[in-house]
Design a protein around this motif. Sequence first.
Motif, PDB file in Angstrom:
ATOM      1  N   MET A 170       0.827  -1.189   0.000  1.00  0.00           N
ATOM      2  CA  MET A 170       0.000   0.000   0.000  1.00  0.00           C
ATOM      3  C   MET A 170       0.875   1.257   0.000  1.00  0.00           C
ATOM      4  O   MET A 170       0.467   2.262  -0.553  1.00  0.00           O
ATOM      5  CB  MET A 170      -0.937  -0.001   1.197  1.00  0.00           C
ATOM      6  N   ARG A 171       2.032   1.160   0.611  1.00  0.00           N
ATOM      7  CA  ARG A 171       2.917   2.335   0.602  1.00  0.00           C
ATOM      8  C   ARG A 171       3.366   2.674  -0.817  1.00  0.00           C
ATOM      9  O   ARG A 171       3.475   3.846  -1.164  1.00  0.00           O
ATOM     10  CB  ARG A 171       4.127   2.083   1.501  1.00  0.00           C
ATOM     11  N   GLN A 172       3.626   1.639  -1.609  1.00  0.00           N
ATOM     12  CA  GLN A 172       4.035   1.880  -2.992  1.00  0.00           C
ATOM     13  C   GLN A 172       2.900   2.532  -3.780  1.00  0.00           C
ATOM     14  O   GLN A 172       3.138   3.458  -4.558  1.00  0.00           O
ATOM     15  CB  GLN A 172       4.451   0.579  -3.674  1.00  0.00           C
ATOM     16  N   ILE A 173       1.698   2.038  -3.577  1.00  0.00           N
ATOM     17  CA  ILE A 173       0.546   2.624  -4.275  1.00  0.00           C
ATOM     18  C   ILE A 173       0.354   4.069  -3.827  1.00  0.00           C
ATOM     19  O   ILE A 173       0.121   4.954  -4.652  1.00  0.00           O
ATOM     20  CB  ILE A 173      -0.727   1.797  -4.026  1.00  0.00           C
ATOM     21  N   GLU A 174       0.479   4.308  -2.542  1.00  0.00           N
ATOM     22  CA  GLU A 174       0.329   5.665  -2.033  1.00  0.00           C
ATOM     23  C   GLU A 174       1.384   6.588  -2.625  1.00  0.00           C
ATOM     24  O   GLU A 174       1.096   7.738  -2.975  1.00  0.00           O
ATOM     25  CB  GLU A 174       0.426   5.675  -0.510  1.00  0.00           C
ATOM     26  N   LEU A 224      -8.645   2.575  -2.699  1.00  0.00           N
ATOM     27  CA  LEU A 224      -8.495   1.175  -2.291  1.00  0.00           C
ATOM     28  C   LEU A 224      -8.670   0.992  -0.789  1.00  0.00           C
ATOM     29  O   LEU A 224      -9.189  -0.029  -0.348  1.00  0.00           O
ATOM     30  CB  LEU A 224      -7.129   0.636  -2.736  1.00  0.00           C
ATOM     31  N   ARG A 225      -8.248   1.950  -0.007  1.00  0.00           N
ATOM     32  CA  ARG A 225      -8.424   1.857   1.453  1.00  0.00           C
ATOM     33  C   ARG A 225      -9.907   1.851   1.830  1.00  0.00           C
ATOM     34  O   ARG A 225     -10.283   1.277   2.846  1.00  0.00           O
ATOM     35  CB  ARG A 225      -7.723   3.020   2.156  1.00  0.00           C
ATOM     36  N   ALA A 226     -10.746   2.465   1.013  1.00  0.00           N
ATOM     37  CA  ALA A 226     -12.178   2.543   1.306  1.00  0.00           C
ATOM     38  C   ALA A 226     -12.913   1.251   0.950  1.00  0.00           C
ATOM     39  O   ALA A 226     -14.050   1.047   1.378  1.00  0.00           O
ATOM     40  CB  ALA A 226     -12.798   3.718   0.545  1.00  0.00           C
ATOM     41  N   ILE A 227     -12.274   0.361   0.172  1.00  0.00           N
ATOM     42  CA  ILE A 227     -12.894  -0.896  -0.260  1.00  0.00           C
ATOM     43  C   ILE A 227     -12.437  -2.026   0.657  1.00  0.00           C
ATOM     44  O   ILE A 227     -11.278  -2.076   1.058  1.00  0.00           O
ATOM     45  CB  ILE A 227     -12.494  -1.230  -1.719  1.00  0.00           C
ATOM     46  N   ASP A 228     -13.346  -2.932   0.960  1.00  0.00           N
ATOM     47  CA  ASP A 228     -12.996  -4.110   1.749  1.00  0.00           C
ATOM     48  C   ASP A 228     -11.869  -4.867   1.047  1.00  0.00           C
ATOM     49  O   ASP A 228     -11.975  -5.200  -0.133  1.00  0.00           O
ATOM     50  CB  ASP A 228     -14.223  -5.004   1.900  1.00  0.00           C
ATOM     51  N   ALA A 229     -10.779  -5.138   1.764  1.00  0.00           N
ATOM     52  CA  ALA A 229      -9.593  -5.780   1.180  1.00  0.00           C
ATOM     53  C   ALA A 229      -9.897  -7.144   0.576  1.00  0.00           C
ATOM     54  O   ALA A 229      -9.248  -7.565  -0.378  1.00  0.00           O
ATOM     55  CB  ALA A 229      -8.492  -5.906   2.224  1.00  0.00           C
TER      56      ALA A 229
END
Length: 65
Positions: free
Chosen positions: A1-5, A15-20
Motif C-alpha cells: 500500500m505504501r508503494q501505491i500511495e 483502495l483503502r475505502a474498499i474491503d480488502a
Amino acid sequence: MRQIEGLDRGAHEYLRAIDASKWTFSHDGGHRYGVMTTNISEAINSVLKGTRRLPITTIASATFT
C-alpha cells in the motif's frame, strides 16, 4: 500500500475505502469470489472436463448454451 500511495494518493485512498477481501488475494480467504482457481483456463477446463470425448459440435453447443 505504501508503494501505491507513493505512486497515486487518490488510488490509495480509493483502495483503502474498499474491503480488502474484494480486491486482494491475501485477504480473500482462499476463494476468489467463490472460485477456487485464479487461472481462467483451469476453470474452463474443469467445466468442460466431461465433454472431452464428445464430438466438437456437441462441445461447442455445451460451451455456448
